[in-house]
Design an enzyme around this catalytic site. Structure first.
Site, PDB file in Angstrom:
ATOM      1  N   GLY A   1       6.575 -31.966 -17.509  1.00  0.00           N
ATOM      2  CA  GLY A   1       7.564 -30.973 -17.121  1.00  0.00           C
ATOM      3  C   GLY A   1       8.159 -31.133 -15.744  1.00  0.00           C
ATOM      4  O   GLY A   1       9.323 -30.798 -15.527  1.00  0.00           O
TER       5      GLY A   1
ATOM      6  N   GLU B   1       5.357 -28.706  -9.310  1.00  0.00           N
ATOM      7  CA  GLU B   1       5.256 -28.177 -10.669  1.00  0.00           C
ATOM      8  C   GLU B   1       6.603 -27.678 -11.162  1.00  0.00           C
ATOM      9  O   GLU B   1       7.462 -27.301 -10.359  1.00  0.00           O
ATOM     10  CB  GLU B   1       4.267 -27.001 -10.698  1.00  0.00           C
ATOM     11  CG  GLU B   1       2.878 -27.372 -11.104  1.00  0.00           C
ATOM     12  CD  GLU B   1       2.720 -27.585 -12.599  1.00  0.00           C
ATOM     13  OE1 GLU B   1       3.693 -27.943 -13.298  1.00  0.00           O
ATOM     14  OE2 GLU B   1       1.598 -27.404 -13.080  1.00  0.00           O
TER      15      GLU B   1
ATOM     16  N   ASP C   1       2.741 -20.341 -15.074  1.00  0.00           N
ATOM     17  CA  ASP C   1       2.708 -19.315 -16.108  1.00  0.00           C
ATOM     18  C   ASP C   1       1.428 -18.500 -15.887  1.00  0.00           C
ATOM     19  O   ASP C   1       1.362 -17.671 -14.997  1.00  0.00           O
ATOM     20  CB  ASP C   1       2.742 -19.999 -17.477  1.00  0.00           C
ATOM     21  CG  ASP C   1       3.157 -19.088 -18.600  1.00  0.00           C
ATOM     22  OD1 ASP C   1       2.768 -17.902 -18.576  1.00  0.00           O
ATOM     23  OD2 ASP C   1       3.847 -19.550 -19.517  1.00  0.00           O
TER      24      ASP C   1
ATOM     25  N   LYS D   1       6.125 -17.133 -13.163  1.00  0.00           N
ATOM     26  CA  LYS D   1       6.146 -15.899 -13.955  1.00  0.00           C
ATOM     27  C   LYS D   1       5.067 -14.964 -13.409  1.00  0.00           C
ATOM     28  O   LYS D   1       3.925 -15.013 -13.852  1.00  0.00           O
ATOM     29  CB  LYS D   1       5.845 -16.196 -15.424  1.00  0.00           C
ATOM     30  CG  LYS D   1       6.863 -17.037 -16.130  1.00  0.00           C
ATOM     31  CD  LYS D   1       6.429 -17.208 -17.583  1.00  0.00           C
ATOM     32  CE  LYS D   1       7.349 -18.101 -18.349  1.00  0.00           C
ATOM     33  NZ  LYS D   1       6.875 -18.265 -19.749  1.00  0.00           N
TER      34      LYS D   1
ATOM     35  N   VAL E   1      10.467 -20.235 -21.746  1.00  0.00           N
ATOM     36  CA  VAL E   1      11.711 -20.878 -21.317  1.00  0.00           C
ATOM     37  C   VAL E   1      11.675 -22.374 -21.577  1.00  0.00           C
ATOM     38  O   VAL E   1      10.602 -22.985 -21.646  1.00  0.00           O
ATOM     39  CB  VAL E   1      12.006 -20.612 -19.822  1.00  0.00           C
ATOM     40  CG1 VAL E   1      12.321 -19.147 -19.580  1.00  0.00           C
ATOM     41  CG2 VAL E   1      10.857 -21.063 -18.935  1.00  0.00           C
TER      42      VAL E   1
ATOM     43  N   ASP F   1       9.740 -27.819 -22.215  1.00  0.00           N
ATOM     44  CA  ASP F   1      10.009 -28.145 -23.610  1.00  0.00           C
ATOM     45  C   ASP F   1       9.504 -27.095 -24.587  1.00  0.00           C
ATOM     46  O   ASP F   1       8.707 -26.231 -24.242  1.00  0.00           O
ATOM     47  CB  ASP F   1       9.360 -29.484 -23.968  1.00  0.00           C
ATOM     48  CG  ASP F   1       7.847 -29.348 -24.127  1.00  0.00           C
ATOM     49  OD1 ASP F   1       7.344 -29.676 -25.215  1.00  0.00           O
ATOM     50  OD2 ASP F   1       7.165 -28.921 -23.172  1.00  0.00           O
TER      51      ASP F   1
ATOM     52  N   ARG G   1      13.908 -30.607 -23.192  1.00  0.00           N
ATOM     53  CA  ARG G   1      13.615 -30.982 -21.802  1.00  0.00           C
ATOM     54  C   ARG G   1      14.878 -31.394 -21.043  1.00  0.00           C
ATOM     55  O   ARG G   1      14.981 -31.194 -19.839  1.00  0.00           O
ATOM     56  CB  ARG G   1      12.620 -32.151 -21.748  1.00  0.00           C
ATOM     57  CG  ARG G   1      11.198 -31.793 -22.098  1.00  0.00           C
ATOM     58  CD  ARG G   1      10.270 -32.977 -21.776  1.00  0.00           C
ATOM     59  NE  ARG G   1       8.972 -32.834 -22.380  1.00  0.00           N
ATOM     60  CZ  ARG G   1       7.967 -32.131 -21.876  1.00  0.00           C
ATOM     61  NH1 ARG G   1       8.132 -31.485 -20.749  1.00  0.00           N
ATOM     62  NH2 ARG G   1       6.814 -32.070 -22.502  1.00  0.00           N
TER      63      ARG G   1
END
Length: 184
Positions: free
Chosen positions: A49, A104, A108, A136, A158, A164, A170
């Site tokens: 990510g 990052e 989450d 988040k 998201v 993804d 992505r």
């Protein structure tokens, strides 16, 4: 890929490409100043990510900084963190005595990043800091001391800008929420 290319798959765009780039430019300036012109810092990206965040953050830095990568897994094919972390690819560099900046895409629950940070701290670096594009706050299960945050977002799943769903989306230039028909 732009949001307009897949508008039927998206519920809404949360952050535009322009907003992402402007914020990364601000963060790069702060990082550069914090590490005294990038001196003795190693950027550690978390695959897959963080690829977009790392690439664009580095392009905004005014000088050269080395990077390395870790790949960990805590997600299956779903939309929730499993909380179980596996190292898929470890660092190539020895970080003993180095300042490490974890880069990052998103924080989450914080479970994965908490594990990564503890793992890196066990390797005797000079310091470990965290930069994330997205956070988040309402999803946090553990508190993560994050020095740099791009955007706080709602507790929604998201995609885009490296994030993804089942390895898709992505390459979306924006950060967006998926329409329910995509994942239901």
């Amino acid at each position: 890929m732009d949001a307009a290319d897949i508008q039927d798959d998206l519920a809404r765009v949360l952050i535009t490409e322009e907003e992402i780039q402007a914020r990364l430019a601000e963060l790069a300036e702060q990082v550069w100043a914090h590490y005294d012109d990038g001196q003795d810092v190693l950027l550690v990206g978390v695959l897959k990510g963080a690829v977009m965040v790392m690439a664009d953050l580095m392009r905004h830095l005014p000088g050269s900084v080395p990077m390395d990568w870790m790949a960990v897994s805590s997600y299956g094919s779903g939309t929730k963190s499993s909380g179980v972390v596996r190292i898929l690819k470890d660092l190539d560099a020895d970080i003993t005595g180095k300042h490490v900046l974890i880069v990052e895409d998103i924080i989450d629950s914080g479970l994965t990043l908490s594990w990564i940070r503890a793992n890196l701290l066990s390797r005797s670096p000079a310091s470990v800091e965290i930069l994330t594009l997205l956070r988040k706050p309402d999803a946090a299960k553990v508190e993560i001391d994050t020095r740099w945050v791009g955007f706080d977002i709602p507790n929604e799943f998201v995609v885009g800008y490296g994030l993804d769903f089942d390895e898709g989306y992505r390459n979306l230039r924006e950060v967006a929420t998926l329409a329910p028909h995509v994942y239901s």
